[in-house]
Write a protein that holds these residues in place. Structure first.
Motif, PDB file in Angstrom:
ATOM      1  N   MET A   1     -10.832  14.429   0.823  1.00 51.53           N
ATOM      2  CA  MET A   1     -10.608  13.799   2.129  1.00 51.53           C
ATOM      3  C   MET A   1     -11.206  12.394   2.143  1.00 51.53           C
ATOM      4  O   MET A   1     -10.554  11.434   2.535  1.00 51.53           O
ATOM      5  N   GLN A   2     -12.445  12.337   1.679  1.00 47.75           N
ATOM      6  CA  GLN A   2     -13.119  11.059   1.577  1.00 47.75           C
ATOM      7  C   GLN A   2     -12.296  10.101   0.717  1.00 47.75           C
ATOM      8  O   GLN A   2     -12.062   8.950   1.067  1.00 47.75           O
ATOM      9  N   LEU A   3     -11.794  10.650  -0.434  1.00 49.29           N
ATOM     10  CA  LEU A   3     -11.024   9.858  -1.374  1.00 49.29           C
ATOM     11  C   LEU A   3      -9.726   9.381  -0.726  1.00 49.29           C
ATOM     12  O   LEU A   3      -9.350   8.218  -0.838  1.00 49.29           O
ATOM     13  N   LEU A   4      -9.074  10.293  -0.018  1.00 46.24           N
ATOM     14  CA  LEU A   4      -7.813   9.946   0.631  1.00 46.24           C
ATOM     15  C   LEU A   4      -8.024   8.795   1.615  1.00 46.24           C
ATOM     16  O   LEU A   4      -7.244   7.845   1.671  1.00 46.24           O
ATOM     17  N   TRP A   5      -9.102   8.878   2.388  1.00 41.53           N
ATOM     18  CA  TRP A   5      -9.402   7.838   3.377  1.00 41.53           C
ATOM     19  C   TRP A   5      -9.610   6.485   2.689  1.00 41.53           C
ATOM     20  O   TRP A   5      -9.035   5.467   3.085  1.00 41.53           O
ATOM     21  N   GLN A   6     -10.386   6.537   1.595  1.00 44.22           N
ATOM     22  CA  GLN A   6     -10.636   5.310   0.844  1.00 44.22           C
ATOM     23  C   GLN A   6      -9.303   4.718   0.330  1.00 44.22           C
ATOM     24  O   GLN A   6      -9.052   3.530   0.425  1.00 44.22           O
ATOM     25  N   ILE A   7      -8.460   5.606  -0.195  1.00 44.65           N
ATOM     26  CA  ILE A   7      -7.178   5.165  -0.750  1.00 44.65           C
ATOM     27  C   ILE A   7      -6.298   4.542   0.333  1.00 44.65           C
ATOM     28  O   ILE A   7      -5.654   3.515   0.124  1.00 44.65           O
ATOM     29  N   LEU A   8      -6.298   5.187   1.516  1.00 45.09           N
ATOM     30  CA  LEU A   8      -5.486   4.663   2.612  1.00 45.09           C
ATOM     31  C   LEU A   8      -5.957   3.283   3.026  1.00 45.09           C
ATOM     32  O   LEU A   8      -5.144   2.369   3.238  1.00 45.09           O
ATOM     33  N   VAL A   9      -7.270   3.121   3.116  1.00 44.04           N
ATOM     34  CA  VAL A   9      -7.806   1.812   3.496  1.00 44.04           C
ATOM     35  C   VAL A   9      -7.416   0.763   2.453  1.00 44.04           C
ATOM     36  O   VAL A   9      -6.947  -0.330   2.787  1.00 44.04           O
ATOM     37  N   ASN A  10      -7.578   1.114   1.177  1.00 45.73           N
ATOM     38  CA  ASN A  10      -7.170   0.181   0.127  1.00 45.73           C
ATOM     39  C   ASN A  10      -5.692  -0.186   0.268  1.00 45.73           C
ATOM     40  O   ASN A  10      -5.301  -1.341   0.145  1.00 45.73           O
ATOM     41  N   GLY A  11      -4.868   0.844   0.515  1.00 49.97           N
ATOM     42  CA  GLY A  11      -3.431   0.629   0.614  1.00 49.97           C
ATOM     43  C   GLY A  11      -3.089  -0.314   1.746  1.00 49.97           C
ATOM     44  O   GLY A  11      -2.270  -1.226   1.579  1.00 49.97           O
ATOM     45  N   VAL A  12      -3.709  -0.122   2.889  1.00 51.71           N
ATOM     46  CA  VAL A  12      -3.424  -0.989   4.032  1.00 51.71           C
ATOM     47  C   VAL A  12      -3.838  -2.422   3.722  1.00 51.71           C
ATOM     48  O   VAL A  12      -3.097  -3.374   3.997  1.00 51.71           O
ATOM     49  N   LEU A  13      -5.014  -2.585   3.125  1.00 59.71           N
ATOM     50  CA  LEU A  13      -5.491  -3.938   2.836  1.00 59.71           C
ATOM     51  C   LEU A  13      -4.565  -4.639   1.845  1.00 59.71           C
ATOM     52  O   LEU A  13      -4.211  -5.803   2.007  1.00 59.71           O
ATOM     53  N   LEU A  14      -4.154  -3.899   0.824  1.00 60.73           N
ATOM     54  CA  LEU A  14      -3.232  -4.474  -0.151  1.00 60.73           C
ATOM     55  C   LEU A  14      -1.877  -4.755   0.503  1.00 60.73           C
ATOM     56  O   LEU A  14      -1.241  -5.781   0.244  1.00 60.73           O
ATOM     57  N   GLY A  15      -1.470  -3.844   1.398  1.00 59.42           N
ATOM     58  CA  GLY A  15      -0.172  -3.983   2.072  1.00 59.42           C
ATOM     59  C   GLY A  15      -0.064  -5.269   2.874  1.00 59.42           C
ATOM     60  O   GLY A  15       1.007  -5.889   2.926  1.00 59.42           O
ATOM     61  N   GLY A  16      -1.151  -5.690   3.491  1.00 58.55           N
ATOM     62  CA  GLY A  16      -1.116  -6.946   4.235  1.00 58.55           C
ATOM     63  C   GLY A  16      -0.790  -8.105   3.309  1.00 58.55           C
ATOM     64  O   GLY A  16       0.028  -8.977   3.637  1.00 58.55           O
ATOM     65  N   LEU A  17      -1.396  -8.096   2.139  1.00 62.51           N
ATOM     66  CA  LEU A  17      -1.122  -9.141   1.157  1.00 62.51           C
ATOM     67  C   LEU A  17       0.329  -9.049   0.669  1.00 62.51           C
ATOM     68  O   LEU A  17       1.028 -10.058   0.537  1.00 62.51           O
ATOM     69  N   TYR A  18       0.791  -7.826   0.426  1.00 63.61           N
ATOM     70  CA  TYR A  18       2.189  -7.630   0.033  1.00 63.61           C
ATOM     71  C   TYR A  18       3.128  -8.245   1.075  1.00 63.61           C
ATOM     72  O   TYR A  18       4.117  -8.890   0.737  1.00 63.61           O
ATOM     73  N   ALA A  19       2.822  -8.001   2.332  1.00 62.34           N
ATOM     74  CA  ALA A  19       3.691  -8.504   3.397  1.00 62.34           C
ATOM     75  C   ALA A  19       3.782 -10.016   3.321  1.00 62.34           C
ATOM     76  O   ALA A  19       4.867 -10.594   3.437  1.00 62.34           O
ATOM     77  N   LEU A  20       2.633 -10.663   3.105  1.00 60.69           N
ATOM     78  CA  LEU A  20       2.653 -12.122   3.016  1.00 60.69           C
ATOM     79  C   LEU A  20       3.485 -12.575   1.813  1.00 60.69           C
ATOM     80  O   LEU A  20       4.198 -13.572   1.873  1.00 60.69           O
ATOM     81  N   MET A  21       3.394 -11.824   0.718  1.00 60.58           N
ATOM     82  CA  MET A  21       4.196 -12.151  -0.459  1.00 60.58           C
ATOM     83  C   MET A  21       5.679 -12.138  -0.120  1.00 60.58           C
ATOM     84  O   MET A  21       6.435 -13.001  -0.537  1.00 60.58           O
ATOM     85  N   ALA A  22       6.090 -11.109   0.633  1.00 56.93           N
ATOM     86  CA  ALA A  22       7.509 -10.940   0.907  1.00 56.93           C
ATOM     87  C   ALA A  22       8.000 -11.897   1.987  1.00 56.93           C
ATOM     88  O   ALA A  22       9.188 -12.203   2.065  1.00 56.93           O
ATOM     89  N   LEU A  23       7.080 -12.384   2.814  1.00 52.01           N
ATOM     90  CA  LEU A  23       7.487 -13.143   3.996  1.00 52.01           C
ATOM     91  C   LEU A  23       8.344 -14.359   3.637  1.00 52.01           C
ATOM     92  O   LEU A  23       9.402 -14.598   4.225  1.00 52.01           O
ATOM     93  N   GLY A  24       7.910 -15.132   2.641  1.00 50.29           N
ATOM     94  CA  GLY A  24       8.662 -16.314   2.251  1.00 50.29           C
ATOM     95  C   GLY A  24      10.024 -15.956   1.677  1.00 50.29           C
ATOM     96  O   GLY A  24      11.026 -16.609   1.962  1.00 50.29           O
TER      97      GLY A  24
END
Ligand SMILES: Nc1ncnc2c1ncn2[C@@H]1O[C@H](COP(=O)(O)OP(=O)(O)O)[C@@H](O)[C@H]1O
Ligand SMILES: [Mg+2]
Lengths: 287, 244, 316
Positions: A1-24
């Motif tokens: 559970m702890q691991l899943l939470w950590q993974i989700l947080v990582n995913g969201v943080l990376l996802g924001g950067l991904y979004a910026l990549m795709a925006l242009g």
């Protein structure tokens, strides 16, 4: 559970950067109907600008970000003005091939100039982190996430609330609509591509802070940007953000539950599936 | 009665819009049916539903007594249905001759399957519609009227039993219209049944055995041309649309 | 050029290649094999991209499956290489049928990107398969000399070109061209568009898989990155487009020309050859988007205006 939470947080943080990549990419695709295969290469250049300002001049990477954006804006403007404007009314396949040619030129020039070695941007605060409900969160990632969100928001403000922005959006419906706003279409296209490139530059600068870079990272990043564009559709920058977060989280979950070598299977599999099932994007309106 | 085409309760919905609303009619073999109605009435949509370019939301289409509304477009072509497009769709990069040869190669069962023979056939049809002098040109080099003729030749080369003509006279001058009317009458004399969409009233009156009027996707009148054109509802629909 | 003249010229080129081992250096033979494989790939892309108008970025999947067919047969099951070639072709054709069905419904950008995505998916899947040696790849047993491979790849190119020549004058090919020129109109005129597109895709698959199989057998090494290389796919497209898509000899000619030039440049600096390749793509698409074949046909008539007209037609 702890691991899943950590993974989700990582995913969201990376996802924001991904979004910026795709925006242009989404901006250029939606407005100019150009699928820019060189988008990832532009991200790569942004990362190198940041790297050289950091190692050469000792600038903070976040301070180098505006520089990367400005330089990439100029490059993008010139590319559209003197190359892509010449093929914009040709079949879509022609402009696709031209952007591929540009990708090759940029990538191998980069290899010639910067060498093929991996580089990292490691500011002194790179290791600093804090605990967020039990998940360890590096400050740089939060900062990168925040900047990505801010730029997405800024683009939305620009497109919705300025005359030039409205002219750009009108161009998405009709290529010569710019004239109605008293803008020369040639310059407007160049401006649009320039903005797309500047966003790529920003994404690159942030990418360099959270990951290693070399001249070849472009192609893979173009692929991820495509996946996000297809998931989110081409209509709203908000949807791009959702697409980016979705991909970030899905990749993180795949790495956890199936295995890190399967992230590409899943992200490109989603890309193909969405295309087949709903070519206008998961969030876009129906055809 | 020998009906080549029967349309029953045909309905087509585009998202919210009812483009065709429970239309029913029949076309006798070897007759010409004129299809009229103001712009946006649904005429092109109806032709697309019969030719298989679009699939109906509800209702059925029977060709020679057999239901065809679930068949793919190319199967209907094999059965003997050919259409022209109002927004013309030539094969731009092919020569005029090869454009028509495609029709001969693929059209209804019984047309040729050999390339050389198909080109010969195509030559004959181009002569028939008066395009002989253009056979070697690329289709995208043709002007508007010639493109209309090309559309017609492509459809004819398919050797159809049923021909659907969507505004093949639009944009032609009176002399050219006369020529096309002659061609259509000759086609009918070969035993082909025809649906003609046209705005030129004189042409449609002289061609049609029967008229069908569409308005907002509904059939508002059907019958002999003179009677239908006297119908108050029809006049109102046309005048109404003109005033708008 | 008159058709007869073209065929004589083609026969001379074939003869030239066939005799290379007797007079050329080992390096030249190796270059010949590479050029022939590339020409075969460009030529088979021509079927789906040039004739049918579907710019596939998935042909490198066929190439890769062809390679893995041979590699798996030889390494994992010690089967003869011919069986491996057949296995590769079967895999590629299966892929063409199964994924062609949904993907060939997409048009334009969406088709291009979906096939690009498929290539990435395949790379990633194969990197996880034990039978394919995961991301390390497979090392094949050393095969007989280069001469055999030159003759093999030459024969394959000849067969592929004959297939394209047949397509260009057959009912099947007319159906493909009609689809390229206007798919809706083609369907209404009686072309079974779905079937034709899939058959074209499958035909590509056969030739590309054979090319991949021969190449893997020759190089004796295969990993997912090189087998499903997207940039190889783009190379075949550029070669076909440069030579003249939708023509019989254009793609092979384009492949020979570009392969020769990049070979010469690569002998100086590797990245220079790639940069040159990129520049050629950009310049060629802008100035002669219909390839050398079209240029040769129309240059005499238009002179230098030919280039101007191309730009004028497409710029804003
Ligand atoms: N593909 C389509 N998608 C959505 N609406 C359509 C489509 N084709 C036609 N329509 C709409 O259906 C109605 C009937 O169109 P059409 O059949 O072309 O009329 P007509 O040929 O009588 O002028 C119009 O309101 C038109 O806007
Ligand atoms: Mg109409």
């Amino acid at each position: 559970m702890q691991l899943l939470w950590q993974i989700l947080v990582n995913g969201v943080l990376l996802g924001g950067l991904y979004a910026l990549m795709a925006l242009g990419l989404v901006l250029v695709w939606g407005v100019l109907n150009i699928v820019n295969l060189a988008h990832g290469a532009l991200i790569m250049l942004g990362a190198y600008v940041c790297y050289y300002f950091f190692t050469g001049l000792g600038w903070d990477p976040f301070a180098a970000l505006p520089v990367a954006m400005s330089l990439l804006f100029c490059l993008g403007y010139l590319i559209q003005r003197w190359v892509l404007n010449l093929v914009i009314r040709a079949p879509m396949f022609n402009s696709l091939l031209v952007t591929f040619g540009l990708e090759v030129v940029i990538t191998y020039l980069a290899q010639l100039l910067f060498s093929a070695d991996f580089r990292t941007v490691n500011p002194s605060y790179a290791g600093a982190n804090f605990s967020f409900f039990g998940a360890t969160v590096p400050w740089v990632r939060v900062l990168a996430f925040g900047v990505a969100l801010a730029l997405t928001f800024a683009l939305w403000l620009f497109l919705d609330h300025t005359r030039i922005g409205r002219a750009i959006r009108a161009t998405a419906q009709n290529l010569v609509a710019a004239r109605l706003y008293g803008v020369n279409p040639r310059q407007l296209y160049a401006l649009t591509f320039g903005i797309g490139a500047a966003l790529a530059g920003a994404a690159g600068a942030l990418y360099g802070v959270v990951s290693q870079i070399n001249p070849y990272i472009g192609a893979g990043l173009t692929g991820k940007s495509f996946a996000i564009a297809i998931i989110g559709g081409l209509e709203k920058s908000l949807y791009v953000l959702v697409g980016g977060l979705f991909l970030g989280v899905v990749e993180a979950l795949t790495a956890l539950y199936i295995g890190p070598t399967y992230t590409d299977v899943v992200s490109f599999g989603i890309l193909v599936l969405v295309l087949i099932v709903r070519p206008t994007g998961l969030l876009g309106r129906t055809a | 009665m020998d009906n080549i085409l029967e349309v029953r309760n045909l309905t087509k919905r585009f998202h919210g819009l009812l483009a065709i609303d429970r239309v029913t009619f029949a076309l006798e073999r070897n007759q010409i049916l004129g299809l009229i109605g103001p712009n946006g009435a649904g005429k092109t949509t109806l032709v697309s539903l019969v030719s298989g370019t679009l699939q109906p939301t509800e209702g059925s289409v029977l060709f020679e007594g057999k239901p065809i509304h679930r068949l793919a477009g190319f199967r209907r072509a094999l059965l003997g249905i050919a259409r022209t497009f109002q927004v013309m769709r030539p094969f731009p990069g092919l020569t005029v001759l090869d454009n028509v040869a495609v029709g001969a190669l693929f059209g209804a069962a019984g047309s040729t399957r050999q390339l050389a023979a198909a080109r010969e056939d195509a030559n004959r049809w181009l002569h028939f519609v008066g395009l002989d002098h253009r056979v070697r040109q690329r289709a995208d080099a043709l002007g508007g009227p010639d493109r209309k003729r090309l559309e017609l030749a492509k459809a004819l080369a398919m050797r159809p039993k049923l021909l659907l003509l969507d505004e093949v006279m639009a944009g032609l001058n009176p002399v050219e219209i006369e020529e096309v009317i002659t061609v259509i009458k000759k086609v009918r004399d070969q035993g082909i049944s025809i649906v003609v969409i046209e705005h030129v009233m004189k042409a449609i009156q002289s061609l049609s055995d029967r008229l069908l009027v569409l308005h907002h996707g509904e059939k508002i009148a059907e019958g002999k041309p003179q009677e239908v054109l006297r119908n108050d509802q029809v006049i109102a629909a046309y005048l109404g649309s003109k005033r708008r | 050029m008159k058709p007869a003249l073209k065929f004589i010229f083609a026969a001379l080129v074939v003869g030239g290649f066939a005799t290379v081992p007797s007079w050329g250096s080992a390096v030249l033979v190796q270059f010949g094999i590479n050029a022939l494989i590339l020409a075969t790939l460009a030529q088979s892309w021509n079927i789906i991209g040039g004739y049918t108008g579907y710019p596939s970025f998935g042909n490198s999947v066929f190439y890769g499956l062809g390679g893995y067919g041979v590699a798996i047969a030889l390494v994992q099951y010690q089967l003869p290489s011919a069986v491996g070639l057949i296995l590769g072709v079967v895999l590629a054709v299966l892929f063409a049928f199964l994924l062609g069905l949904p993907v060939l419904r997409l048009r334009g950008h969406y088709f291009a990107i979906a096939t690009l995505g498929l290539t990435e998916v395949m790379t990633a899947i194969v990197s996880n398969l034990d039978i394919a040696g995961r991301n390390v790849g497979l090392i094949l047993p050393l095969a007989k000399g280069d001469t055999l491979f030159l003759e093999l790849s030459l024969a394959l190119l000849v067969v592929t070109t004959l297939a394209v020549a047949w397509i260009s004058r057959s009912r099947f090919g007319f159906g493909l061209i009609a689809i390229r020129e206007n798919e809706v109109a083609a369907a209404v005129m009686g072309v079974n568009t779905t079937l034709y597109k899939i058959l074209a895709f499958a035909l590509c698959a056969v030739f590309s898989a054979l090319a991949g199989g021969i190449h893997a057998y020759w190089i004796t090494y295969l990993d997912p990155g090189s087998a499903f290389d997207v940039s190889l796919n783009v190379r075949m497209i550029i070669m076909a487009v440069f030579g003249g898509p939708g023509t019989i000899f254009g793609p092979a000619l384009g492949a020979f020309a570009l392969a020769a030039i990049s070979e010469i440049l690569a002998s100086k600096i590797t990245s220079l050859a790639s940069i040159f390749f990129g520049v050629v793509i950009v310049v060629a698409i802008i100035f002669m988007p219909r390839g050398v074949a079209d240029l040769a046909q129309n240059f005499r008539r238009f002179g230098w205006r030919y280039f101007q007209e191309n730009i004028k037609a497409h710029r804003v």
